[in-house]
Design an enzyme around this catalytic site. Structure first.
Site, mmCIF file in Angstrom:
data_model
loop_
_atom_site.group_PDB
_atom_site.id
_atom_site.type_symbol
_atom_site.label_atom_id
_atom_site.label_comp_id
_atom_site.label_asym_id
_atom_site.label_seq_id
_atom_site.Cartn_x
_atom_site.Cartn_y
_atom_site.Cartn_z
ATOM 1 N N ARG A 51 -4.572 5.704 -3.521
ATOM 2 C CA ARG A 51 -3.370 5.508 -2.908
ATOM 3 C C ARG A 51 -2.996 5.486 -1.100
ATOM 4 O O ARG A 51 -2.125 6.690 -2.697
ATOM 5 C CB ARG A 51 -3.273 3.794 -3.333
ATOM 6 C CG ARG A 51 -2.489 3.383 -4.756
ATOM 7 C CD ARG A 51 -1.456 4.086 -4.506
ATOM 8 N NE ARG A 51 -0.601 4.091 -3.609
ATOM 9 C CZ ARG A 51 0.097 3.919 -3.244
ATOM 10 N NH1 ARG A 51 0.711 5.801 -3.788
ATOM 11 N NH2 ARG A 51 1.551 4.087 -2.273
ATOM 12 N N GLY A 52 -2.343 5.245 -1.285
ATOM 13 C CA GLY A 52 -1.243 5.974 0.198
ATOM 14 C C GLY A 52 -2.504 6.291 1.436
ATOM 15 O O GLY A 52 -2.611 6.818 1.037
ATOM 16 N N ALA A 53 -1.621 6.027 2.439
ATOM 17 C CA ALA A 53 -2.450 6.285 3.668
ATOM 18 C C ALA A 53 -3.127 7.843 3.633
ATOM 19 O O ALA A 53 -4.963 8.038 3.989
ATOM 20 C CB ALA A 53 -2.196 5.715 5.305
ATOM 21 N N ARG A 94 -11.329 0.702 2.617
ATOM 22 C CA ARG A 94 -9.985 -0.445 2.535
ATOM 23 C C ARG A 94 -9.836 -0.410 3.910
ATOM 24 O O ARG A 94 -10.131 1.067 5.297
ATOM 25 C CB ARG A 94 -8.503 0.409 2.384
ATOM 26 C CG ARG A 94 -8.346 0.184 0.241
ATOM 27 C CD ARG A 94 -7.018 0.504 0.250
ATOM 28 N NE ARG A 94 -6.066 -0.424 0.361
ATOM 29 C CZ ARG A 94 -5.403 0.028 -0.403
ATOM 30 N NH1 ARG A 94 -4.829 1.024 -0.724
ATOM 31 N NH2 ARG A 94 -4.052 -0.863 -0.136
ATOM 32 N N GLN A 197 4.354 -0.222 -6.243
ATOM 33 C CA GLN A 197 4.457 0.927 -6.020
ATOM 34 C C GLN A 197 5.575 1.704 -6.391
ATOM 35 O O GLN A 197 5.746 3.017 -6.692
ATOM 36 C CB GLN A 197 3.846 1.657 -4.835
ATOM 37 C CG GLN A 197 2.237 0.764 -4.730
ATOM 38 C CD GLN A 197 2.349 -0.355 -3.967
ATOM 39 O OE1 GLN A 197 2.220 -1.623 -4.541
ATOM 40 N NE2 GLN A 197 1.024 -0.700 -3.611
ATOM 41 N N ASP A 238 0.836 3.996 7.672
ATOM 42 C CA ASP A 238 -1.071 3.398 7.009
ATOM 43 C C ASP A 238 -1.509 3.470 8.837
ATOM 44 O O ASP A 238 -2.187 3.935 8.279
ATOM 45 C CB ASP A 238 -1.665 2.081 6.468
ATOM 46 C CG ASP A 238 -0.656 2.034 4.928
ATOM 47 O OD1 ASP A 238 0.572 1.621 4.364
ATOM 48 O OD2 ASP A 238 -1.423 2.225 4.233
ATOM 49 N N ASN A 248 2.553 -1.045 7.866
ATOM 50 C CA ASN A 248 3.104 -0.088 6.026
ATOM 51 C C ASN A 248 2.982 -1.409 5.634
ATOM 52 O O ASN A 248 2.268 -2.680 5.405
ATOM 53 C CB ASN A 248 4.316 0.513 6.461
ATOM 54 C CG ASN A 248 4.382 0.991 5.368
ATOM 55 O OD1 ASN A 248 3.643 1.900 4.814
ATOM 56 N ND2 ASN A 248 5.818 1.421 4.573
ATOM 57 N N LYS A 249 3.347 -1.110 3.910
ATOM 58 C CA LYS A 249 3.135 -1.900 2.834
ATOM 59 C C LYS A 249 4.057 -2.685 3.285
ATOM 60 O O LYS A 249 4.721 -3.094 3.970
ATOM 61 C CB LYS A 249 3.585 -1.542 1.955
ATOM 62 C CG LYS A 249 4.026 -1.705 0.859
ATOM 63 C CD LYS A 249 2.446 -2.594 -0.228
ATOM 64 C CE LYS A 249 1.795 -1.722 -0.050
ATOM 65 N NZ LYS A 249 -0.475 -2.656 -0.127
HETATM 66 O O1 MRU Z 1 -1.677 -0.104 -1.008
HETATM 67 P P1 MRU Z 1 -0.778 1.106 -0.345
HETATM 68 O O2 MRU Z 1 0.100 1.625 -1.947
HETATM 69 O O3 MRU Z 1 -2.343 1.686 -0.916
HETATM 70 O O4 MRU Z 1 -0.209 1.387 0.616
HETATM 71 C C1 MRU Z 1 0.563 2.285 0.800
HETATM 72 C C2 MRU Z 1 1.783 2.438 2.088
HETATM 73 O O5 MRU Z 1 1.736 1.429 2.465
HETATM 74 C C3 MRU Z 1 2.492 3.971 1.996
HETATM 75 O O6 MRU Z 1 3.851 3.590 2.384
HETATM 76 C C4 MRU Z 1 1.620 4.452 3.279
HETATM 77 O O7 MRU Z 1 0.287 4.756 2.973
HETATM 78 C C5 MRU Z 1 2.394 5.703 3.717
HETATM 79 S S1 MRU Z 1 1.369 6.706 2.329
HETATM 80 C C6 MRU Z 1 2.260 8.416 2.930
#
Ligand code: MRU
Length: 347
Positions: A51-53, A94, A197, A238, A248-249
């Site tokens: 996970r994480g963009a 996703r 996270q 994201d 973002n999250k």
């Molecule tokens: O649902 P996730 O854990 O994939 O969400 C991740 C985030 O929101 C991060 O802040 C974002 O992807 C940036 S990661 C460098």
């Protein structure tokens, strides 16, 4: 300074095999899952193994390489047609992180130029996406840390670290570089419900590299900011729209509003692969809503009253007006808007 070593790797390509660190098990277990086919990669993205963009983009690049190899082996003359279903499956894993479709588009651009056996060329391109992301993070670390004028406390939300990228991290890359430059008195990390996270991943990752971290419940952010110790809220993204709005999250928006109210600056750290110039504003960004179960139960145990419903959007949009700086590998945009983002992307 930002060249300090970071220990953690979420995506590993080794001897022709893709391994994903299963982030659902952290911090209690460190186990890699070997992805033998593109379905395993798509499932791993959808189910939050990776996970994480940026990490999703890197994994998708290798996923395309795996799919190409399988389709070519099955049908050396008609592999391109067979590949389309695999690319669609990956792209749909996703919706919010644009790095996923960005990486697939980049792999597709190479694929269209290929003649003969495509396998090595697609592996090479996936490795380039991986290496470029790592280099971008080191560059953003330097640029972001330079914005922090005095030693202070920093706050972050979710995990935008090595675990969410090819390594080093975006927001956590800046925090690593600032820490190495002795500019950090304290790192505060939100728990980041419901996937935790912050407490499971950010805290673990920073402690792997000897950076102390203090956790707080998401709802404590405004109260912390009111104390005056935190000078910057530093987060990843994201997807960033053409006007600088940032997806973002979930909880980032809320933290950014609190930050503005208390005079805390907001820094968004993201590679240009996260910027989607095809969307004018953040209103157009597709925001993932995940299952109710993620709120109603925790680790398989019911935590909510029987019969309660739940709404579980996992991303939100912070308007550009609440953002003080967007840090990318191409440079920094202060007080982002449509014109400044266009200049950045044109350069
Ligand atoms: O649902 P996730 O854990 O994939 O969400 C991740 C985030 O929101 C991060 O802040 C974002 O992807 C940036 S990661 C460098």
């Amino acid at each position: 300074m930002s060249q300090q070593i970071d220990q953690v790797r979420a995506v590993i390509w080794q001897e022709g095999e893709l391994k994903l660190l299963d982030q659902r098990l952290l911090p209690l277990q460190q186990r890699y899952i070997a992805c033998e086919d593109v379905m395993a990669v798509a499932d791993g993205i959808r189910d939050m193994v990776v996970r994480g963009a940026p990490a999703i983009g890197v994994a998708a690049g290798y996923g395309v390489a795996i799919a190409v190899a399988a389709c070519y082996k099955a049908n050396p003359n008609g592999w391109r047609q067979a590949l389309e279903a695999d690319l669609t499956r990956l792209a749909e894993a996703r919706p919010t992180a644009v790095n996923l479709c960005w990486a697939i588009k980049r792999m597709r651009a190479v694929i269209t130029t290929l003649e003969g056996d495509p396998r090595q060329a697609v592996i090479d391109e996936a490795c380039r996406i991986d290496a470029e992301d790592l280099a971008a993070n080191h560059r953003m670390g330097e640029l972001g840390a330079a914005l922090i004028e005095q030693r202070c406390a920093l706050m972050t939300h979710c995990n935008a670290g090595a675990l969410a990228t090819a390594g080093y991290g975006t927001a956590l890359g800046v925090i690593r570089a600032a820490h190495a430059a002795d500019k950090v008195s304290q790192v505060y990390a939100d728990e980041t419900r419901p996937w935790m996270q912050g407490s499971r991943l950010t805290a673990w990752e920073l402690l792997q590299d000897g950076i102390p971290v203090t956790l707080l419940a998401d709802g404590a952010a405004a109260h912390l900011m009111k104390q005056g110790e935190v000078k910057w809220l530093i987060v990843g993204a994201d997807r960033i729209a053409a006007n600088g709005d940032v997806a973002n999250k979930i909880g980032t928006y809320h933290a950014a509003i609190s930050a503005r109210h208390h005079g805390v600056k907001v820094m968004v750290v993201a590679p240009t692969s996260t910027i989607d110039m095809s969307l004018e504003t953040g209103e157009q960004i597709p925001l993932e809503v995940r299952s109710e179960e993620e709120l109603l139960a925790f680790n398989g145990q019911q935590v909510a009253a029987s019969g309660a419903k739940a709404w579980n959007p996992v991303f939100d949009v912070t308007p550009a007006g609440l953002v003080d700086a967007i840090v990318t590998e191409r440079g920094v945009v202060l007080q982002p808007n449509m014109e400044k983002m266009a200049v950045l992307m044109a350069g």
